[in-house]
Design an enzyme around this catalytic site. Structure first.
Site, short mmCIF file in Angstrom:
data_model
loop_
_atom_site.label_atom_id
_atom_site.label_comp_id
_atom_site.label_asym_id
_atom_site.label_seq_id
_atom_site.Cartn_x
_atom_site.Cartn_y
_atom_site.Cartn_z
CG HIS A 191 -18.01 -21.53 -115.92
ND1 HIS A 191 -18.30 -19.98 -115.51
CD2 HIS A 191 -19.26 -21.99 -116.21
CE1 HIS A 191 -19.57 -19.90 -115.90
NE2 HIS A 191 -20.01 -20.98 -116.07
NE ARG A 216 -19.33 -15.51 -119.01
CZ ARG A 216 -19.45 -15.12 -117.63
NH1 ARG A 216 -18.83 -14.02 -117.16
NH2 ARG A 216 -20.01 -15.73 -116.77
CB CYS A 249 -20.77 -21.12 -112.64
SG CYS A 249 -22.19 -22.09 -113.32
CB CYS A 289 -21.56 -24.08 -117.69
SG CYS A 289 -22.62 -23.19 -117.24
CG ASP A 341 -21.00 -18.53 -118.85
OD1 ASP A 341 -20.48 -18.06 -119.92
OD2 ASP A 341 -21.26 -18.36 -117.86
CO CO Z 1 -21.96 -21.54 -115.53
#
Ligand code: CO
Length: 210
Positions: A98, A46, A101, A42, A44
């Site tokens: 994750h 993090r 999400c 992803c 993302d």
């Molecule tokens: Co995500």
């Protein structure tokens, strides 16, 4: 100092430290990359592939998009996949979702997000397939986290449906496909699904002339 200037300054210090430790470091890196892994994760911020797996530059080939999707019409994903499998000859592909999400959570709502709707549609389709199981979970966060796991599994299966993977399995007995889910709260990668080379899938998606 502006925030982006700090990035450039930190980069200089990092490069200097690398060369001090190993004067040939960048000379070697510039010549060749031989990663054993393709990571489909992803976007993302993090979930940085190298950091959570303790790998260095050169060790993982990376593709990231919203909610780590494997969409069979996505030219970007398919190009990365083809290059990783047929040129870099990776041995393992990791699809990494994750918990928590945002893309998955958004797909569970009726809220329009404009053009992102078209991307999230693919996750809604996964939800629909597993609607009974997901809707049976009382807690909202747990429902979303279960869809994260099921979506990760579905994307691994989408890889297996591509002619790129089927041809590599048939002729080279690689790569092994893995579905992992990363915990934002504990930093742990949780394996949820995997497919060894040659695993049979629904015959509807199996090509017999590769
Ligand atoms: Co995500």
């Amino acid at each position: 100092m502006k925030s982006f200037e700090k990035l450039l300054l930190t980069n200089k210090a990092w490069a200097k430290e690398k060369v001090e430790d190993d004067p040939e470091y960048f000379l070697r890196q510039a010549k060749i990359q031989t990663p054993e892994f393709l990571w489909i994760g992803c976007s993302d911020s993090r979930v940085p592939a190298n950091e959570v797996t303790g790998t260095a530059p050169g060790e993982i080939f990376v593709h990231r998009n919203i909610a780590n999707m494997v969409v069979h019409t996505d030219l970007n994903l398919l190009s990365v996949l083809d290059y990783a499998v047929n040129h870099l000859k990776v041995k393992h592909i990791i699809v990494c979702g994750h918990y928590g999400c945002g893309g998955v959570k958004a797909s569970m709502t009726q809220h329009s997000l404009g053009i992102i709707n078209k991307w999230l549609r693919n996750i809604k389709d996964v939800y629909r397939i597993h609607r009974d199981e997901i809707d049976g979970i009382p807690d909202e966060e747990a429902r979303a986290d279960r869809l994260v796991e099921l979506n990760t599994k579905e994307q691994v299966m989408n890889l297996a449906k591509t002619s790129i993977i089927q041809a590599a399995w048939k002729h080279h007995q690689r790569p092994h496909l893995h579905g992992w889910v990363y915990g934002l709260k504990d930093g742990i990668l949780n394996p949820v699904f995997d497919m060894a080379p040659g695993t049979h899938i629904d015959p509807l998606y199996e090509y017999d002339n590769l």
